[in-house]
Design an enzyme around this catalytic site. Sequence first.
Site, PDB file in Angstrom:
ATOM      1  N   CYS A   2      44.356 -11.465 -46.444  1.00 55.66           N
ATOM      2  CA  CYS A   2      44.809 -11.491 -47.838  1.00 55.66           C
ATOM      3  C   CYS A   2      44.534 -12.861 -48.447  1.00 55.66           C
ATOM      4  O   CYS A   2      44.315 -13.838 -47.759  1.00 55.66           O
ATOM      5  CB  CYS A   2      46.318 -11.230 -47.893  1.00 55.66           C
ATOM      6  SG  CYS A   2      46.806  -9.709 -47.081  1.00 55.66           S
ATOM      7  N   ARG A  27      37.074 -12.944 -48.603  1.00 49.14           N
ATOM      8  CA  ARG A  27      38.025 -12.679 -47.516  1.00 49.14           C
ATOM      9  C   ARG A  27      38.247 -11.192 -47.315  1.00 49.14           C
ATOM     10  O   ARG A  27      38.853 -10.766 -46.335  1.00 49.14           O
ATOM     11  CB  ARG A  27      39.356 -13.373 -47.811  1.00 49.14           C
ATOM     12  CG  ARG A  27      39.285 -14.884 -47.863  1.00 49.14           C
ATOM     13  CD  ARG A  27      40.518 -15.483 -48.561  1.00 49.14           C
ATOM     14  NE  ARG A  27      41.707 -15.308 -47.793  1.00 49.14           N
ATOM     15  CZ  ARG A  27      42.120 -16.175 -46.842  1.00 49.14           C
ATOM     16  NH1 ARG A  27      41.402 -17.240 -46.594  1.00 49.14           N
ATOM     17  NH2 ARG A  27      43.234 -15.980 -46.170  1.00 49.14           N
ATOM     18  N   TRP A  76      44.620  -7.346 -47.983  1.00 49.25           N
ATOM     19  CA  TRP A  76      43.830  -6.708 -46.912  1.00 49.25           C
ATOM     20  C   TRP A  76      44.876  -5.931 -46.117  1.00 49.25           C
ATOM     21  O   TRP A  76      45.647  -6.528 -45.355  1.00 49.25           O
ATOM     22  CB  TRP A  76      43.146  -7.777 -46.061  1.00 49.25           C
ATOM     23  CG  TRP A  76      42.484  -7.279 -44.825  1.00 49.25           C
ATOM     24  CD1 TRP A  76      43.041  -7.128 -43.591  1.00 49.25           C
ATOM     25  CD2 TRP A  76      41.120  -6.854 -44.677  1.00 49.25           C
ATOM     26  NE1 TRP A  76      42.129  -6.643 -42.699  1.00 49.25           N
ATOM     27  CE2 TRP A  76      40.935  -6.472 -43.337  1.00 49.25           C
ATOM     28  CE3 TRP A  76      40.044  -6.767 -45.545  1.00 49.25           C
ATOM     29  CZ2 TRP A  76      39.710  -6.004 -42.848  1.00 49.25           C
ATOM     30  CZ3 TRP A  76      38.831  -6.301 -45.058  1.00 49.25           C
ATOM     31  CH2 TRP A  76      38.665  -5.921 -43.737  1.00 49.25           C
ATOM     32  N   ASN A 102      50.553 -13.296 -46.882  1.00 49.01           N
ATOM     33  CA  ASN A 102      49.372 -13.090 -46.049  1.00 49.01           C
ATOM     34  C   ASN A 102      49.848 -13.175 -44.608  1.00 49.01           C
ATOM     35  O   ASN A 102      50.544 -14.102 -44.241  1.00 49.01           O
ATOM     36  CB  ASN A 102      48.329 -14.197 -46.325  1.00 49.01           C
ATOM     37  CG  ASN A 102      47.094 -14.041 -45.465  1.00 49.01           C
ATOM     38  OD1 ASN A 102      46.855 -12.971 -44.902  1.00 49.01           O
ATOM     39  ND2 ASN A 102      46.312 -15.101 -45.352  1.00 49.01           N
ATOM     40  N   GLY A 103      49.525 -12.164 -43.790  1.00 48.71           N
ATOM     41  CA  GLY A 103      49.954 -12.198 -42.386  1.00 48.71           C
ATOM     42  C   GLY A 103      50.754 -10.952 -42.046  1.00 48.71           C
ATOM     43  O   GLY A 103      50.622  -9.916 -42.688  1.00 48.71           O
ATOM     44  N   GLU A 486      26.358  -7.064 -24.399  1.00 47.84           N
ATOM     45  CA  GLU A 486      26.709  -7.658 -25.693  1.00 47.84           C
ATOM     46  C   GLU A 486      26.002  -8.993 -25.877  1.00 47.84           C
ATOM     47  O   GLU A 486      25.517  -9.300 -26.970  1.00 47.84           O
ATOM     48  CB  GLU A 486      28.222  -7.821 -25.806  1.00 47.84           C
ATOM     49  CG  GLU A 486      28.725  -8.561 -27.027  1.00 47.84           C
ATOM     50  CD  GLU A 486      28.314  -7.925 -28.364  1.00 47.84           C
ATOM     51  OE1 GLU A 486      27.802  -6.773 -28.369  1.00 47.84           O
ATOM     52  OE2 GLU A 486      28.460  -8.590 -29.402  1.00 47.84           O
ATOM     53  N   LYS A 490      23.557  -9.812 -29.072  1.00 54.37           N
ATOM     54  CA  LYS A 490      23.725 -10.971 -29.967  1.00 54.37           C
ATOM     55  C   LYS A 490      22.422 -11.746 -30.084  1.00 54.37           C
ATOM     56  O   LYS A 490      21.985 -12.102 -31.163  1.00 54.37           O
ATOM     57  CB  LYS A 490      24.837 -11.886 -29.433  1.00 54.37           C
ATOM     58  CG  LYS A 490      26.224 -11.344 -29.588  1.00 54.37           C
ATOM     59  CD  LYS A 490      26.770 -11.403 -30.993  1.00 54.37           C
ATOM     60  CE  LYS A 490      26.647 -10.232 -31.879  1.00 54.37           C
ATOM     61  NZ  LYS A 490      27.044  -8.925 -31.557  1.00 54.37           N
ATOM     62  N   GLU A 493      19.597  -9.686 -31.985  1.00 59.96           N
ATOM     63  CA  GLU A 493      19.785  -9.288 -33.390  1.00 59.96           C
ATOM     64  C   GLU A 493      19.778 -10.479 -34.341  1.00 59.96           C
ATOM     65  O   GLU A 493      19.533 -10.300 -35.538  1.00 59.96           O
ATOM     66  CB  GLU A 493      21.047  -8.454 -33.572  1.00 59.96           C
ATOM     67  CG  GLU A 493      22.358  -9.162 -33.419  1.00 59.96           C
ATOM     68  CD  GLU A 493      23.532  -8.239 -33.787  1.00 59.96           C
ATOM     69  OE1 GLU A 493      23.401  -7.386 -34.671  1.00 59.96           O
ATOM     70  OE2 GLU A 493      24.583  -8.386 -33.168  1.00 59.96           O
ATOM     71  N   HIS A 509      15.899  -2.284  -8.666  1.00 62.14           N
ATOM     72  CA  HIS A 509      15.346  -0.963  -9.026  1.00 62.14           C
ATOM     73  C   HIS A 509      14.377  -1.064 -10.192  1.00 62.14           C
ATOM     74  O   HIS A 509      14.144  -0.081 -10.884  1.00 62.14           O
ATOM     75  CB  HIS A 509      16.506  -0.018  -9.347  1.00 62.14           C
ATOM     76  CG  HIS A 509      17.464   0.128  -8.212  1.00 62.14           C
ATOM     77  ND1 HIS A 509      17.218   0.907  -7.106  1.00 62.14           N
ATOM     78  CD2 HIS A 509      18.652  -0.488  -7.974  1.00 62.14           C
ATOM     79  CE1 HIS A 509      18.228   0.804  -6.252  1.00 62.14           C
ATOM     80  NE2 HIS A 509      19.109  -0.034  -6.753  1.00 62.14           N
ATOM     81  N   LYS A 608      25.463  -4.730 -42.255  1.00 67.75           N
ATOM     82  CA  LYS A 608      26.746  -4.912 -41.571  1.00 67.75           C
ATOM     83  C   LYS A 608      27.318  -3.563 -41.140  1.00 67.75           C
ATOM     84  O   LYS A 608      27.891  -3.443 -40.075  1.00 67.75           O
ATOM     85  CB  LYS A 608      27.740  -5.628 -42.495  1.00 67.75           C
ATOM     86  CG  LYS A 608      29.089  -5.916 -41.858  1.00 67.75           C
ATOM     87  CD  LYS A 608      28.971  -6.792 -40.617  1.00 67.75           C
ATOM     88  CE  LYS A 608      30.278  -7.002 -39.917  1.00 67.75           C
ATOM     89  NZ  LYS A 608      30.127  -7.599 -38.590  1.00 67.75           N
TER      90      LYS A 608
HETATM   91  C1  AGP Z   1      26.772  -5.804 -33.842  1.00 69.46           C
HETATM   92  O1  AGP Z   1      26.601  -7.204 -33.929  1.00 69.46           O
HETATM   93  C2  AGP Z   1      26.056  -5.065 -34.953  1.00 69.46           C
HETATM   94  N1  AGP Z   1      26.428  -5.573 -36.217  1.00 69.46           N
HETATM   95  C3  AGP Z   1      26.174  -3.560 -34.807  1.00 69.46           C
HETATM   96  O2  AGP Z   1      25.772  -3.201 -33.516  1.00 69.46           O
HETATM   97  C4  AGP Z   1      27.584  -2.987 -35.032  1.00 69.46           C
HETATM   98  O3  AGP Z   1      28.433  -3.360 -33.969  1.00 69.46           O
HETATM   99  C5  AGP Z   1      27.494  -1.455 -35.075  1.00 69.46           C
HETATM  100  O4  AGP Z   1      26.687  -1.113 -36.180  1.00 69.46           O
HETATM  101  C6  AGP Z   1      28.851  -0.759 -35.177  1.00 69.46           C
HETATM  102  O5  AGP Z   1      29.468  -1.105 -36.387  1.00 69.46           O
HETATM  103  P1  AGP Z   1      31.009  -0.670 -36.568  1.00 69.46           P
HETATM  104  O6  AGP Z   1      31.791  -1.413 -35.548  1.00 69.46           O
HETATM  105  O7  AGP Z   1      31.357  -1.068 -37.975  1.00 69.46           O
HETATM  106  O8  AGP Z   1      31.094   0.814 -36.364  1.00 69.46           O
END
Ligand code: AGP
Length: 613
Positions: A2, A27, A76, A102-103, A486, A490, A493, A509, A608
Amino acid sequence: MCGIVGYIGQKDSVPIILDALQRLEYRGYDSAGIAVIDDRGVLCDSKAEGKLARLAERLRDGDPLHGPVGIGHTRWATHGRPSDMNAHPHMDCNGRLAVVHNGIIENYAALRARLLELGHIFRSETDTEVLAHLIEMHFNGDLEEALRKTLRDVRGAYAIGVISTDDPRHLLFARNGASPLVLGIGEGEMYVASDTPAILPYTRKEVIVEEGEIAVVGREGWRITDYEGQPIDRDVVQILWDARSAEKSGFKHFMLKEIFEQPNAIKETLAGRVHENGDIRIFEELDTVDEARLRSVRQISITGCGTAYYAGMVGMYLLRSLARIPVAMELASEFRYGDPVVDASTLVIAMSQSGETADTVEAVRIARQAGSTILGVCNVLGSHLTRLADGTLYTRGGPEVGVAATKTYVSQATALALFAQVLARVRGESSEERLREIALSMRLLPAAVDVVLNTSDEIRKVAQRYCEMRSALFIGRYANFPTALEGALKLKEISYIHAEGYAAGEMKHGPIALLDRSTPIIGIVTEDRVREKMLSNIMESKAREAPVIVVANRGDDEAASIADHVFWVPKIDELLAPIVNVIPLQLFAYHIADIEGKDVDQPRNLAKTVTVE
Ligand code: AGP
């Protein structure tokens, strides 16, 4: 998170507050509101679900507000769906005071029950509203004393703003926990906000309100006290940032800011859910996903995409180990076409930061049609997933602006760790001792992550030596297999360097054929049941001249002796270690992308949220 703003001076506060709220839009929010004391000395407010434009429209067309003293808020949602009524500010029964917040007020339910018994009338579903009624209850002519008594009643992390016709010459603010508050100093006027960008157009003289402090601002200036009323001296600082860098709190990228927000994201996700004695309490939030329903669950299917899927995989190890239940991992894009075997005895856990990912939402729809119980793990209240799920365990990471998920990953894994402990108790699996041990270890997570964040500069030095690599292999075993996945995601991407995450036991393998001096191996070798096996994989890699970086527990000389570089992390329970071990890999990827001049916050080709197939 928030956004809170306040103004007191000679000008009309409304346009100033609206402008300041707009500077906090980054935010993230789902509703907004404003309250002012007008020229007649009357407290008036206007609130609207949705974006600030709707509030501005309402002020223009219907609720014109004017007055030299006001507070505003962008919400939020955490408790209570986004709506006009749940938007802040919230008033007391008599409309003499209003509060923005906020919180999270962790003990709001008990406080609300007590206030209802005393005859207070509530208008919203929020935790915040209890603050307005508590101040009203404690008020006996001294607003500051009433606020102090209120703060003794509440538990939680918060930043609070109070406006009252009983003291129209001042605004009061309080802060406890990580929700920031800054005072902007003007000439005969004061500005208050959750973050620096909101006050930058008006003043560059700023005072930070720290945790456990109350700020009283008026046309004559400002003062800060502790919760007992003891005065506190605080230096005025000159803000040197421009607005854009202020939104990133001085970090170069939102992603880096969000990496450094992870201790707080974990704290917020744990807040009010893990108690001193190790009890985990989440059922109040899970709607119809209650004990009876969980007792009928025979298997779990975890679904999601990308980072959310990998966070789900961390949860798989926790659920298998603690709740002793069969868990299948299902990529949402595969689940929706793969004839999934789910039914009424299946709990489908849908992982999604946004709650809007098309594949994940569709997978949930299919699972619902099969009669499965749906538990969402999500960061956005009111999102599509949360409306489809039978219950949602919210991560409280706050909005994540960087396309590459970081704080939401650790928040999701933390949320699943909580759920795994609850399910273990429901199923009578795992000893009380083991469950208490892991619950108390969870409280160490924020500090452990902080320790790793402090090694960012060392990790950057290592990153500088690997910017030229064209491919990298991340390997892990057991609960750190998803960590490897993961870490690879990172890197690829945001730096566009090819990287693969692999179960280390699979090296012989196939992937071992890749190894030569141009293909670095990044291996997670922290203390757990498979560390010795991991060290063997590292030595096999070294024997084939591959450069080796390891994530190891501080003091592990054996690991340090065989690796070219070490990312040190504190030791923690092996089931929670993935939450800490991912941090150096996030930083490694970030620094490489930054050194290479990549668009870290908006990497090419990525969005995103993937709301299409
Ligand atoms: C991760 O860094 C990416 N931005 C992407 O893999 C993301 O995690 C995926 O699209 C899932 O998004 P969501 O958590 O909003 O469902």
